[in-house]
Scaffold this motif. Structure first.
Motif, short mmCIF file in Angstrom:
data_model
loop_
_atom_site.label_atom_id
_atom_site.label_comp_id
_atom_site.label_asym_id
_atom_site.label_seq_id
_atom_site.Cartn_x
_atom_site.Cartn_y
_atom_site.Cartn_z
N THR A 196 -6.85 2.69 -2.85
CA THR A 196 -7.07 2.34 -1.44
C THR A 196 -8.27 1.42 -1.30
OG1 THR A 196 -6.08 4.43 -0.73
CG2 THR A 196 -7.45 3.28 0.88
N ALA B 84 -7.73 -2.37 0.08
CA ALA B 84 -8.46 -2.82 1.28
C ALA B 84 -9.28 -4.06 0.97
CB ALA B 84 -9.35 -1.70 1.81
N SER C 65 0.83 -1.21 0.00
CA SER C 65 0.00 0.00 0.00
C SER C 65 0.87 1.26 0.00
CB SER C 65 -0.93 0.02 1.21
OG SER C 65 -1.85 -1.06 1.15
N ALA D 17 -10.94 2.75 2.49
CA ALA D 17 -10.66 1.41 2.97
C ALA D 17 -11.92 0.75 3.55
CB ALA D 17 -9.53 1.43 4.00
N VAL E 245 -3.72 -1.11 5.46
CA VAL E 245 -3.90 -0.41 4.18
C VAL E 245 -3.99 1.10 4.41
CG1 VAL E 245 -5.48 -0.04 2.24
CG2 VAL E 245 -4.87 -2.36 2.93
N VAL E 246 -4.78 1.54 5.38
CA VAL E 246 -4.90 2.98 5.64
C VAL E 246 -3.55 3.55 6.07
CG1 VAL E 246 -5.97 4.75 7.12
CG2 VAL E 246 -7.37 2.90 6.17
N PHE F 28 -7.73 -3.41 7.05
CA PHE F 28 -8.09 -2.00 7.10
C PHE F 28 -6.96 -1.12 7.63
CE2 PHE F 28 -9.81 1.66 9.35
CZ PHE F 28 -10.62 2.24 8.39
N HIS G 28 -8.73 8.19 3.14
CA HIS G 28 -8.34 6.80 2.93
C HIS G 28 -9.02 5.85 3.92
CE1 HIS G 28 -4.66 7.58 0.19
NE2 HIS G 28 -5.71 8.31 -0.14
#
Length: 195
Positions: A123, A127, A7, A53, A136-137, A133, A49
């Motif tokens: 994003t 996700a 990510s 996500a 990824v964020v 979550f 984001h």
């Protein structure tokens, strides 16, 4: 950890030459308060984001695994093509009134510029792909900061030295690999099953 690292890398590459990076340069030139601008970018990115996500995580609960695999694969392949199309800063992206102050102006302008942008779409897809979550964020937010903080602090000098075309091509290859991996049902970038 894979979701976080991919990510971060994908968004950092995708953000190079993007309109939000151009917006970072405009805000830096306009306000000359780099730390406040970076905090505004961070706040806007976290909010944007996290929403993206959450949409990506929700999609995984609605769609079956085969449908999701095809949507993700095709989405990543579309991102590979989209990343090769350079962005231009729209006039309205920097039109937020000065009376809000540097932080709120940056946060509002950056949040709006990110809506429907490549990195927001990425994003959502990341996700959904990784179903992680927080990772990824955190990764996409770090990727945005890696790409935009130097633009705020170094400005035009940095943009003249970075070969944006090469960066876009590398990002397109990464998105294409993610798309192929998703279509083939492979986990992440582990493409050893192709060889």
């Amino acid at each position: 950890m894979e979701a976080f690292l991919i990510s971060t890398g994908v968004v950092a590459l995708a953000e190079m030459g993007d309109k939000t990076q151009l917006l970072s340069l405009v805000l830096a030139a306009r306000f000359r308060k780099p730390w406040t601008i970076c905090l505004g970018i961070l706040a806007a990115t976290l909010a944007n984001h996290a929403f993206a996500a959450a949409v990506g995580a929700w999609v995984t609960t609605v769609l079956g695994p085969d449908v999701l695999r095809w949507i993700l694969g095709l989405s990543f392949l579309a991102m590979a093509v989209w990343i090769l199309i350079p962005d231009k800063l729209d006039d309205e992206d920097s039109a937020t009134p000065r009376r809000l102050g540097v932080f709120l102006t940056t946060t509002a302008a950056f949040f709006m510029a990110e809506m429907g942008d490549k990195t927001q779409v990425a994003t959502v897809a990341l996700a959904a792909q990784y179903q992680a979550f927080v990772a990824v964020v955190a990764g996409t937010t770090l990727g945005m900061m890696v790409a935009n903080a130097p633009a705020v602090f170094a400005g035009d000098a940095l943009m003249k030295r970075v070969p944006i075309g090469v960066v876009h091509k590398v990002a397109a290859v990464v998105f294409a690999l993610l798309g192929i991996a998703a279509l083939l049902g492979l986990d992440g970038l582990r493409l050893d099953g192709l060889l």
